[in-house]
Motif scaffolding. Sequence first.
Motif: not given
Lengths: 299, 608, 95
Positions: C14-18, C42-48
């Motif tokens: 999760a940390t690496a993903g963020i 951008i919205s998709g990245v924020i959401f993830l």
Amino acid sequence: MTTQTSENLNLPNGKLAMWLFLATEVMFFTGLLATCMLLREAAPVPGPGLSPWPAHETVHVQPWLGAINTVLLICSSLCVLLSHRALLANQAGKARRWLGLTLLLGAAFLGVKGFEYAGKFQLGLLPGKIGESVNGLSPQREKLLQENGLSYVRDVQERLRALTATVKPEDLKTPPKEIQAAHALLQLTLDGKDEKNSYLRPLTPGQLGDQVNRLNGEFPSLHLPPAIPNGNLWASCYFVTTGIHAIHVFAGLVVLLVLFLFSLGRDSPRLAGRLEVAGLYWHFVDLVWLILYPIIYIL
Amino acid sequence: MSLHQETPHSPGFIRKYIFSEDHKTIGIQFLFSGMIFFGIGGLLAMLVRLQLAWPEGNIPWLGQWYPKSWGGRMSPDFYNMLFTMHATVMIFFVIIPWLTGAFGNFLIPLMIGARDMAFPKLNMLSYWAMIPAFVIIVASFFVEGGGASSGWTSYPTLADASLQKPASAAKPGEAYSVLKDDAYNSPAAPGAGMGQIFWLTSLLLVGLSSMMGSVNYITTILNMRAPGMSLLRMPLTVWSLFITAILQALALPVLTVALILQLLDKLIATTFFLPPGGISFGNWHTVPGGGMPLLWQHLFWFYSHPAVYIMILPAMGIVSDVITAFARKPLFGYKPMVYSLAAIAALGFVVWGHHMFQSGMDPRLGTGFMLATILIAVPSAIKTFNWLATLWESRIRYTAAMLNALAFVSMFVIGGLSGIFMAATPVDAYFHDTYFIVAHIHYVLFMSSIFGVFAGVLFWFPKMFGRTMHEGLAKVHFALTFLFGNLTFFPMHILGIGGHPRRYYDPTIYQYLEHLQPLNQFMTICALVLGAAQILFLVNFLGSLVFGKKAGINPWESNTLEWTVPSPPPHGNFPEPPTVERGPYEYAVEGPADFLPQAKEKPPEAGA
Amino acid sequence: MDEGKPDNQFTLFATAGILILGTLMLPLTATMSPSPARLGIISGVIFLQVILAGANFMHLRHERRSLWAVILPTFILGGVLLFALMPDTILEWAK
């Protein structure tokens, strides 16, 4: 009738209360960010072909600074998590080290933020201080702006005078081009006479803003205070969102510092629970930044 | 207070009555400070009424106290401050602290069988955050320009604009800075300067207090219930306070945002609520870069409409408990009562636009808000009919508390019905900002909520202080309040239909309002009697603290848990945690007594 | 659930993903001109990122069952606030 156990959330009081507090914080930040996004969406177009929102270069927003802050906050969140896990595994020393690292990372975040703010203060990019060329105003309104409101005209004049003062009148025959232009613009901001000796109205703040932006584009070395359409609105949104978030970071740091001092003293068995609750808040502040960062630095 | 039996816990005077962590003391603190502000708010209302009845200023006796500069009559600015501060004080410093602060604190742990709140220290802080708010709101009357005077809604641009000194008066380079000594005095209105800043700060602190309180209430109710006290065995008072706390927790932050943004607009020249290009006022001009005045209304009403339910739901809960106790009958439809409370709260979040029908809102959106608003009539009607069905064929004990509760039900019907007028967009176009809305709000908030508070105080006074209030005096107070309240507020409907606008300083300057002036004077006289009648309640309240008849553990033969502990309850409330066996409304049962308390019978030797 | 048991693999993921999503967003959006697709990314990245942060750091992976009652209404209400402000205020300006 349902039984007692199925209705209890099986959460300790502290954790439940923190989650409820975070629910109020979600509403708070939704209101705040929604406000800023709306104001941005609805900002009036300043002129044909112009963007209603200042570009990042105009207002000196550096996305990489924001990216650094993202990394700092995410790593600090990770440290809190690891510190909590170490406490659960009865490794007090390890927990203390992770917590100390969290504090450092959080302080570094605030340091970067302070660096950014210092730049904005230096450039005068503050709410209520940014020159704006407001179009479509009646002459009366422009006069009011000129007389009472904007110090913008005065700021530009001061800058122009400073630029041209270094050049002696006898050198005026062959000064650099940008000084010539600055001198010409300064004349236009004052009461003047045209060739037929009739009165020439000085530039309105709006017209002056357009001229300044044109000159800045042509001669970047002049550093005239730019006129930024909707600049004050941008500055309001920027400082309020990032400022309120920074206050939250600061509050989180104070709480974590108290817990750190606790962990230095005795190995309180309640420390793990407290750190988990404080950590929830810290992670939430981190989460808000994940949303705030693209809104301010990317969009 | 000092009469209760000795417990191991015996703190000093300061810890016990001033910085108390005991939920009962904190509740009583809220009750007393609310009473002080009820007096202040009431006096402001009296002055408003005097001005409306005799706008020319020929007020006997009072006129001589007006400052000479006003020229024998009240100044318009002072009048603006009066109605603004009346509404602010009554809403944020009386009704909300009474209902959620006083009753919420005192009743929640007692009624669910808990020793105290989940967070006693946080609870103490929630009262002590109110103290600076009290000080600031009172101080705001005395700052330059007087208290806030832009209406309790503080709409921009009137309230928001922080206008700068003319450039001629400022040093070069300074003209744009608002951080100057006298820059806070807005020429838009005298009260829109420093008074408005105090107003915003004070309300921020009230919001902080409410936030701490609501988080505490929700946690307490979810986690601290006695064994057997399932959610659907909780008395309706607790249910209503629970739902109110959720409303507060989720709606209040939006008001906090709005208050902070307006405060920054005034202090550091941000431009959230100013129109693009700024505004000019005479020789003054604001910062040119602008935001959106309408945004304030959205943010403000997103909180303030749910706040209307914060101000009525706890009263509904209190009245449900009082009515069943004195009707000696089980509450009709317990579950529908709970669900209708929740439905009112949920719908309350999607109806804020009905305050803004005349703001230039898109008509399509207005229709949606209208439909959602009218839907609220359904759960409200369920509640009213359930109260009536509870009373049907019951043996009512006409105590003073019961009379006040019955007044709540009947007056709520009038207030609710006038609400339907306002909710319908075509009708609202005519009634908007007339005295019709003033009538509506006073029927709901004064004639309903305050009657609910009176009922609650009369009902739980024995538990709070160990004595009962004087019945006869309370009944006289009730009769006077009911009669003169109606005589004061009902004619406001007629005034509104006649087109009398609210907040007007002098209605007589309009010819079409002249024939309404006798009615205005009649209402003022009734309002003065109504105000005077409240002194009776105060006398009764304070007198009964000392001379009241000693009350037993359960003077009203009621079922809920608070009536199983001594009056007043000792620190820690319950000697041992009670076990709950049944719902709260088991009245009219066969047996030696006609009621079955919620708690399991104690062994005989421990019984009272 | 038994959230005492550390789940290092998921934490790392999760940390690496963020972090990766956050850094990738910079070059990706810097090269794109403003468009609905860019906004969507951008919205998709924020959401993830928010999902990952919530699930990992705030233990929602383990505790969502007891907390959905707090979180869900809040987010619905936040959506109401966000969504319902939009059309009116925009139409106000666009007139």
